[in-house]
Design a protein around this motif. Structure first.
Motif, short mmCIF file in Angstrom:
data_model
loop_
_atom_site.label_atom_id
_atom_site.label_comp_id
_atom_site.label_asym_id
_atom_site.label_seq_id
_atom_site.Cartn_x
_atom_site.Cartn_y
_atom_site.Cartn_z
N SER A 1 81.64 -62.05 91.98
CA SER A 1 82.83 -62.83 92.29
C SER A 1 83.23 -62.61 93.75
CB SER A 1 83.99 -62.40 91.39
OG SER A 1 83.71 -62.64 90.05
N VAL A 2 83.80 -63.65 94.35
CA VAL A 2 84.42 -63.51 95.66
C VAL A 2 85.64 -62.60 95.49
CG1 VAL A 2 85.67 -64.71 97.49
CG2 VAL A 2 83.63 -65.76 96.48
N LEU B 1 80.38 -69.18 100.22
CA LEU B 1 81.05 -69.68 99.02
C LEU B 1 80.00 -70.26 98.09
CD1 LEU B 1 84.13 -71.40 100.71
CD2 LEU B 1 84.07 -69.19 99.54
N GLY B 2 79.62 -69.50 97.08
CA GLY B 2 78.62 -69.96 96.13
C GLY B 2 77.20 -69.75 96.59
N LYS C 1 77.90 -61.88 100.35
CA LYS C 1 79.08 -61.25 99.77
C LYS C 1 80.30 -61.78 100.51
CE LYS C 1 76.73 -56.94 98.54
NZ LYS C 1 77.23 -56.63 97.22
N ALA C 2 81.41 -61.99 99.82
CA ALA C 2 82.55 -62.63 100.46
C ALA C 2 83.86 -61.96 100.09
CB ALA C 2 82.61 -64.11 100.10
N MET D 1 88.58 -66.77 93.14
CA MET D 1 88.12 -65.62 92.35
C MET D 1 87.07 -66.01 91.32
SD MET D 1 91.63 -63.48 91.67
CE MET D 1 90.75 -62.23 90.74
N ASN D 2 87.03 -67.28 90.95
CA ASN D 2 86.04 -67.75 89.97
C ASN D 2 84.70 -68.12 90.60
OD1 ASN D 2 87.88 -67.53 87.81
ND2 ASN D 2 88.74 -69.55 88.25
N ILE D 3 84.64 -68.12 91.93
CA ILE D 3 83.39 -68.47 92.61
C ILE D 3 82.40 -67.32 92.48
CG2 ILE D 3 82.34 -69.03 94.84
CD1 ILE D 3 84.98 -70.30 95.67
N LYS D 4 81.19 -67.66 92.12
CA LYS D 4 80.12 -66.66 91.95
C LYS D 4 79.10 -66.80 93.07
CE LYS D 4 81.43 -64.96 87.92
NZ LYS D 4 81.75 -63.54 87.70
N ASN D 5 78.91 -65.72 93.80
CA ASN D 5 77.83 -65.65 94.79
C ASN D 5 76.68 -64.81 94.22
OD1 ASN D 5 79.44 -67.10 96.52
ND2 ASN D 5 79.92 -65.38 97.86
#
Length: 585
Positions: free
Chosen positions: A25-26, A324-325, A329-330, A357-361
């Motif tokens: 997660s970001v 973002l995605g 790492k962010a 917070m829901n964005i997955k890298n």
């Protein structure tokens, strides 16, 4: 550069314990600034309440709403506390390990983004700058990274670049005379800025000078909401190359990158009262932030994450595509104003932060493609060596007591040994000038040799297991014969007590029972050993002793059967003779 995952070590930061999807997660932190003098004089009040380090409450006209983030920082947070509690240092450690990272500040104009990222810009732009407690994330990160690089065993090389997006145009802050730069894309690097000046930094002072020069050249203006409003999005890029020599003398390089992004703030013209050229600037800022919001919303919505993501709608979103995605790492720092007059803007910022917070890298270590191939080959060789040693250990236990079983395997290994002078030759340390092709050929050759030997070892193991199975089947057949003979002798004993020696029959039955108990015990011991060691059954069953004992038992049983069969024949003949004599009488 090629991108590969590193399995042995996890450096994921900001991942919550409830994450069940693949990825990271970001990490999102929220920072609220104090009310400024203008807001206090106008009688404005705070609409923000920090309940605990992870929970923030926003007071609306319709009621209250709670938001939860990785970290919430109130107005009393110092710059030093901000650096430590935000988790930036964890991100920087990952960058030194070869990952890409991104820290970006998001929020409305005047919410404290530039102060959080850089500190007091007037101080940073001075020639006689001295670090102090007002330093923001960027100068603190530079100091942290450089100190850690000197402690590590790798050799580091550092480069830096500084640019801004002003009115949807890219400008080099280290070389303003270069004019408008162009954004390009290729399959190897993704989106990148063409002809941007990249400075080699041999010490920490070089990095600080890059930061100072870029801040001096950045576009700022004054309006009603902020006397030093950033009119552009700035991006400071720091590239690290770590080089470490392995035991064989080969250098392995990893490429880290950290991006510090200070976004311009969104604003409403009727409140900022921008005029002239600033109206165009405001329009472009709001447009690019709107596109960024669309990307965050699309990535943060789990139902739409597989649909089209509008990265290409602005230069800002193109440059943040990897953060973002992507594979970086962010860390997002959402800056908010506590004044109730800006509650709508604060609400919008918190909503975007929640979606982020829901964005997955999916972070990966950045390495050179050829070096990654060499690393993978060496790792495969190491695994084959471990397997080879394990199989050799197994067969050494077996071969000590059963030379006949291993005849075919020994012959095969002997032929292999003749061609290899008895052992696998080690790979010579490649000289510095040795080509990658020769290194790959040597590694592939050694892998092939180990695979061939492992194949022979597996073949010997299969032969041994077949021999064990044959011995067990032979035991079962002999036990069945003993059962049949015992049944016969029992019948004879019951019908001819006066003519057959009870003592002889009883001894035979006792011997048969004793032999069956011994066979049963051997089989139980072997089954117990198999259950205890699972996949290592052939190694930990005391194979040599079991097999030899079983063979000896087979020989004894066979002799007893022959003796019993002969005894059975004599007894039957004696019985028939007695019956004939009785008939004559």
């Amino acid at each position: 550069m090629n991108q590969r995952k590193n399995t042995p070590k996890s450096l994921i930061s900001g991942t919550t314990g409830t994450d069940i999807e693949i990825g990271e997660s970001v990490r999102v932190c929220v920072r609220s600034r104090p009310l400024n003098e203008k807001e206090i004089s106008s009688g404005d009040t705070s609409c923000v309440t920090v309940i605990n380090p992870q929970t923030l409450q926003l007071n609306l006209k319709s009621g209250t709403k709670n938001f939860r983030f990785h970290q919430v920082m109130d107005e009393n947070y110092t710059q030093g506390q901000m650096f430590s509690d935000s988790g930036v240092h964890i991100l920087l450690d990952s960058v030194l390990d070869g990952y890409s990272g991104c820290v970006f500040a998001y929020g409305q104009t005047g919410s404290g983004k530039t102060y959080t990222m850089a500190g007091v810009e007037e101080n940073l732009g001075k020639q006689d700058y001295v670090s102090n407690e007002t330093d923001g994330i960027i100068p603190r990160s530079i100091s942290y990274m450089w100190q850690n690089m000197t402690r590590r065993k790798e050799q580091y090389y550092v480069k830096a670049a500084f640019m801004e997006i002003y009115n949807e145009q890219l400008r080099d802050l280290l070389n303003p005379a270069s004019g408008v730069l162009h954004l390009r894309w290729n399959i190897k690097s993704g989106f990148y800025v063409e002809n941007m000046l990249v400075v080699d930094c041999t010490n920490i002072d070089d990095l600080i000078m890059v930061l100072h020069e870029g801040i001096r050249n950045r576009k700022t203006s004054s309006h009603e909401l902020n006397k030093d409003s950033s009119r552009s999005h700035s991006l400071l890029l720091i590239h690290t190359i770590s080089e470490e020599k392995n035991e064989d003398g080969h250098s392995f390089k990893k490429y880290g990158k950290i991006s510090f992004v200070d976004l311009a703030g969104s604003e409403r013209l009727k409140e900022s009262k921008s005029q002239g050229a600033m109206i165009k600037e405001t329009g472009n800022i709001n447009k690019s932030l709107f596109m960024l919001g669309k990307v965050i919303s699309a990535l943060g919505d789990k139902k739409k994450v597989k649909s089209h993501i509008p990265y290409r709608d602005s230069k800002l979103t193109k440059l943040l595509m990897d953060s973002l995605g992507g594979t970086s790492k962010a860390l997002m720092i959402a800056n908010i104003s506590p004044a109730s007059a800006y509650v709508e803007e604060t609400m919008s910022t918190l909503n975007y932060a929640t979606r982020a917070m829901n964005i997955k890298n999916k972070p990966v270590i950045q390495v050179d493609n050829k070096e990654q191939i060499i690393f993978n080959l060496k790792r495969e060789i190491q695994l084959l060596k471990l397997e080879n040693d394990y199989l050799k250990d197994q067969l050494s236990r077996i071969n000590g007591g059963l030379p006949q079983i291993m005849t075919d395997v020994s012959r095969s290994r002997s032929l292999s040994a003749k061609s290899q002078n008895g052992k696998l030759p080690p790979i010579a340390n490649p000289p510095h000038a040795q080509s990658t092709t020769n290194i790959l050929e040597e590694y592939n050759f050694e892998i092939k040799r180990y695979k061939e030997e492992n194949l022979q070892l597996r073949s010997g193991k299969e032969i041994y297991e077949k021999q064990i199975q044959m011995v067990l089947e032979e035991n079962q057949g002999l036990v069945q014969k003993l059962n049949n003979l015992e049944h016969v002798f029992s019948g004879i004993s019951n019908t001819s007590d006066n003519t057959v020696s009870q003592y002889t029959v009883t001894n035979l039955l006792n011997e048969n029972s004793s032999m069956k108990r011994q066979i049963s015990k051997i089989e139980q011991d072997r089954a117990y050993s198999r259950g205890r060691e699972g996949a290592k059954s052939a190694q930990n069953v005391n194979e040599v002793g079991d097999v030899m004992q079983l063979k000896q038992m087979n020989t004894q049983i066979q002799k007893r059967i022959e003796f019993l069969q002969k005894r059975e024949k004599d007894l039957l003949e004696h019985l028939m003779k007695i019956q004939k004599e009785k008939g004559v009488a």
